[in-house]
Scaffold this motif. Structure first.
Motif, PDB file in Angstrom:
ATOM      1  N   TYR A 210       3.423  48.233  55.886  1.00 28.61           N
ATOM      2  CA  TYR A 210       4.093  46.933  56.005  1.00 28.61           C
ATOM      3  C   TYR A 210       3.114  45.858  56.480  1.00 28.61           C
ATOM      4  O   TYR A 210       1.999  46.158  56.911  1.00 28.61           O
ATOM      5  N   ASP A 211       3.557  44.605  56.429  1.00 24.68           N
ATOM      6  CA  ASP A 211       2.721  43.535  56.960  1.00 24.68           C
ATOM      7  C   ASP A 211       2.703  43.609  58.489  1.00 24.68           C
ATOM      8  O   ASP A 211       3.509  44.317  59.109  1.00 24.68           O
ATOM      9  N   ASP A 212       1.789  42.862  59.083  1.00 27.36           N
ATOM     10  CA  ASP A 212       1.586  42.967  60.527  1.00 27.36           C
ATOM     11  C   ASP A 212       2.806  42.520  61.323  1.00 27.36           C
ATOM     12  O   ASP A 212       3.038  42.989  62.446  1.00 27.36           O
ATOM     13  N   GLU A 213       3.602  41.653  60.764  1.00 30.02           N
ATOM     14  CA  GLU A 213       4.782  41.156  61.470  1.00 30.02           C
ATOM     15  C   GLU A 213       5.788  42.287  61.740  1.00 30.02           C
ATOM     16  O   GLU A 213       6.500  42.265  62.743  1.00 30.02           O
ATOM     17  N   MET A 214       5.822  43.266  60.847  1.00 30.90           N
ATOM     18  CA  MET A 214       6.763  44.383  61.027  1.00 30.90           C
ATOM     19  C   MET A 214       6.498  45.103  62.337  1.00 30.90           C
ATOM     20  O   MET A 214       7.426  45.449  63.077  1.00 30.90           O
ATOM     21  N   LEU A 215       5.229  45.356  62.647  1.00 26.46           N
ATOM     22  CA  LEU A 215       4.909  46.057  63.890  1.00 26.46           C
ATOM     23  C   LEU A 215       5.293  45.214  65.098  1.00 26.46           C
ATOM     24  O   LEU A 215       5.855  45.730  66.081  1.00 26.46           O
ATOM     25  N   THR A 216       5.035  43.927  65.042  1.00 24.38           N
ATOM     26  CA  THR A 216       5.402  43.040  66.150  1.00 24.38           C
ATOM     27  C   THR A 216       6.905  43.080  66.398  1.00 24.38           C
ATOM     28  O   THR A 216       7.362  43.208  67.547  1.00 24.38           O
ATOM     29  N   GLU A 217       7.675  42.985  65.326  1.00 28.31           N
ATOM     30  CA  GLU A 217       9.137  43.026  65.472  1.00 28.31           C
ATOM     31  C   GLU A 217       9.608  44.390  65.971  1.00 28.31           C
ATOM     32  O   GLU A 217      10.517  44.485  66.800  1.00 28.31           O
ATOM     33  N   SER A 218       8.991  45.450  65.474  1.00 29.82           N
ATOM     34  CA  SER A 218       9.367  46.797  65.906  1.00 29.82           C
ATOM     35  C   SER A 218       9.125  46.990  67.397  1.00 29.82           C
ATOM     36  O   SER A 218       9.961  47.567  68.108  1.00 29.82           O
ATOM     37  N   LEU A 219       7.998  46.506  67.871  1.00 30.00           N
ATOM     38  CA  LEU A 219       7.679  46.632  69.294  1.00 30.00           C
ATOM     39  C   LEU A 219       8.727  45.917  70.143  1.00 30.00           C
ATOM     40  O   LEU A 219       9.125  46.415  71.212  1.00 30.00           O
ATOM     41  N   GLY A 220       9.212  44.776  69.660  1.00 26.25           N
ATOM     42  CA  GLY A 220      10.260  44.056  70.376  1.00 26.25           C
ATOM     43  C   GLY A 220      11.572  44.814  70.411  1.00 26.25           C
ATOM     44  O   GLY A 220      12.254  44.872  71.446  1.00 26.25           O
ATOM     45  N   GLU A 241      16.820  52.815  64.795  1.00 29.01           N
ATOM     46  CA  GLU A 241      17.139  51.460  64.348  1.00 29.01           C
ATOM     47  C   GLU A 241      15.945  50.831  63.632  1.00 29.01           C
ATOM     48  O   GLU A 241      16.084  50.170  62.602  1.00 29.01           O
ATOM     49  N   VAL A 242      14.749  51.062  64.179  1.00 25.11           N
ATOM     50  CA  VAL A 242      13.533  50.568  63.527  1.00 25.11           C
ATOM     51  C   VAL A 242      13.363  51.235  62.168  1.00 25.11           C
ATOM     52  O   VAL A 242      13.081  50.581  61.154  1.00 25.11           O
ATOM     53  N   ARG A 243      13.554  52.555  62.126  1.00 28.86           N
ATOM     54  CA  ARG A 243      13.394  53.283  60.862  1.00 28.86           C
ATOM     55  C   ARG A 243      14.409  52.829  59.813  1.00 28.86           C
ATOM     56  O   ARG A 243      14.098  52.765  58.625  1.00 28.86           O
ATOM     57  N   ALA A 244      15.626  52.507  60.258  1.00 29.76           N
ATOM     58  CA  ALA A 244      16.653  52.051  59.310  1.00 29.76           C
ATOM     59  C   ALA A 244      16.308  50.678  58.741  1.00 29.76           C
ATOM     60  O   ALA A 244      16.565  50.398  57.563  1.00 29.76           O
ATOM     61  N   ARG A 245      15.714  49.836  59.561  1.00 31.32           N
ATOM     62  CA  ARG A 245      15.364  48.489  59.105  1.00 31.32           C
ATOM     63  C   ARG A 245      14.154  48.512  58.177  1.00 31.32           C
ATOM     64  O   ARG A 245      14.082  47.722  57.221  1.00 31.32           O
ATOM     65  N   TRP A 246      13.212  49.405  58.464  1.00 30.57           N
ATOM     66  CA  TRP A 246      12.016  49.554  57.608  1.00 30.57           C
ATOM     67  C   TRP A 246      11.926  51.021  57.207  1.00 30.57           C
ATOM     68  O   TRP A 246      11.183  51.801  57.821  1.00 30.57           O
ATOM     69  N   PRO A 247      12.634  51.431  56.170  1.00 29.60           N
ATOM     70  CA  PRO A 247      12.792  52.866  55.881  1.00 29.60           C
ATOM     71  C   PRO A 247      11.615  53.536  55.175  1.00 29.60           C
ATOM     72  O   PRO A 247      11.593  54.753  55.071  1.00 29.60           O
TER      73      PRO A 247
END
Length: 373
Positions: A210-220, A241-247
């Motif tokens: 994924y793009d870098d923003e995905m990791l930032t959002e996941s950490l939050g 929840e993270v896995r469901a959003r980015w499967p």
């Protein structure tokens, strides 16, 4: 990015570990003589079993109908039937997936297969039951076999570190970025499979496509349940929840243990090799980290792993020494002065050129690449 070898592409061609392999073998060879069939439900394959030579075959935990079982035994096959009322399959042919270990999480972690296996382990270990001990050994050997099949041909880098590293901390974010960078460099990330630094590295590998923003959002999202205490259920639910959003996350490996069963596996390793015996787990994880190991700050467990890895490098018992990168100079020279001893051991040996100490986690990938060169 690293593509994990397809399962069963490299295993012994006499092993059958899925119904698809069973059907293909019967169709192509018209014999099962000498094969090992592992944890495959053959309840609906009675006709094939009755009509196929199974001399010398071994059926490990394969449900089948009574007439089929009688026929294959008459052929001279060995049949080890499924063990009833176990919360795990000792003969399993593949590694665990997070969804399998955490099945039923919505009703509470205590009812998941992972928690039930730990409860069984505690109970039978206290009883000293020799049958249970045998089942644990068979299970762990099957897991090792599946792990070897999965990692055949992969360049594996281990990431070690403590379970106490909290979600929401900068250290956790750094470990996640490390896992992401290693995965994007074509390496297979392998960790101890638990919380803290281990989860962070697996998360980073999961985030790699994924793009870098995905990791930032996941950490939050994960920061709302920083640790697995007091509630494993809340901690694991946040991960799913993270896995469901980015499967469609990237692949990595977690190698946890029920020996430390109070410490749950993390949900970001795509493949989980969970063991009952911690010694088998520790040695197996380090031995398979053929592209080197990064050691993040940790306590007794991480110190042990450093020297468990240093010993075969010192004696070159596995061939060429593999890279070892220790992260955080203050931690490894002052708080737990492991680095001076490692340096002293390595002096004037081939492993001396394969060890490094770096200040910041961002320096670890370059150090690993330098040592490997």
């Amino acid at each position: 990015m690293q593509t994990m070898p397809a399962h069963a592409a490299h295993h012994d061609d006499r092993e059958i570990e899925s119904l698809e392999e069973f059907d293909a073998t019967v169709s192509a060879r018209a014999t099962l003589a000498g094969f090992r069939i592992q944890a495959v439900d053959l309840t609906d394959r009675t006709r094939e079993l009755l009509g196929t030579d199974t001399a010398g075959a071994v059926f490990l935990g394969c449900p089948m109908r009574g007439d089929a079982a009688a026929k294959v035994r008459a052929d001279g096959a060995m049949v080890l039937p499924p063990v009833p009322d176990l919360p795990f399959d000792p003969y399993r042919g593949v590694l665990y997936a997070p969804d399998e270990l955490f099945a039923g999480l919505a009703e509470g972690y205590e009812g998941t297969p992972d928690a039930l296996a730990y409860a069984w382990f505690q109970r039978t270990r206290a009883d000293g039951d020799i049958f249970a001990s045998m089942l644990r050994s068979v299970h762990d050997d099957a897991v090792s076999d599946a792990l070897d099949e999965l990692l055949s041909g992969a360049r594996v880098v281990g990431v070690m570190g403590g379970h106490a590293m909290a979600r929401g901390s900068e250290a956790y974010a750094g470990a996640a970025r490390l896992g992401r960078e290693l995965a994007r460099a074509g390496l297979t990330v392998a960790t101890g499979g638990g919380p803290g630094a281990m989860e962070a590295a697996n998360l980073g590998a999961y985030a790699a496509p994924y793009d870098d923003e995905m990791l930032t959002e996941s950490l939050g999202l994960l920061a709302k349940a920083p640790k697995f205490t007091p509630s494993i259920t809340e901690w694991a639910t946040a991960a799913f929840e993270v896995r469901a959003r980015w499967p469609k996350g990237g692949t990595s490996v977690g190698v946890p243990t029920w020996f430390y069963g109070h410490e749950p596996p993390n949900a970001f390793a795509s493949h989980i090799a969970k063991y009952f015996a911690n010694a088998t787990r520790e040695d197996g994880l380090l031995a398979r980290s053929t592209a080197g190991v990064v050691f993040l700050p940790g306590a007794a467990g991480t110190v042990q792993e450093i020297f468990d890895n240093a010993t075969p490098n010192y004696y070159e018992s596995r061939g060429e020494p593999t890279p070892m990168v220790l992260v955080d100079r203050a931690h490894w020279t002052e708080r737990l002065p492991t680095w001076p001893l490692l340096q002293a051991l390595a002096r004037e040996r081939r492993m001396e050129a394969r060890i490094a100490l770096v200040d910041r986690i961002e320096e670890a990938p370059a150090a690993l690449k330098r040592l490997a060169g």
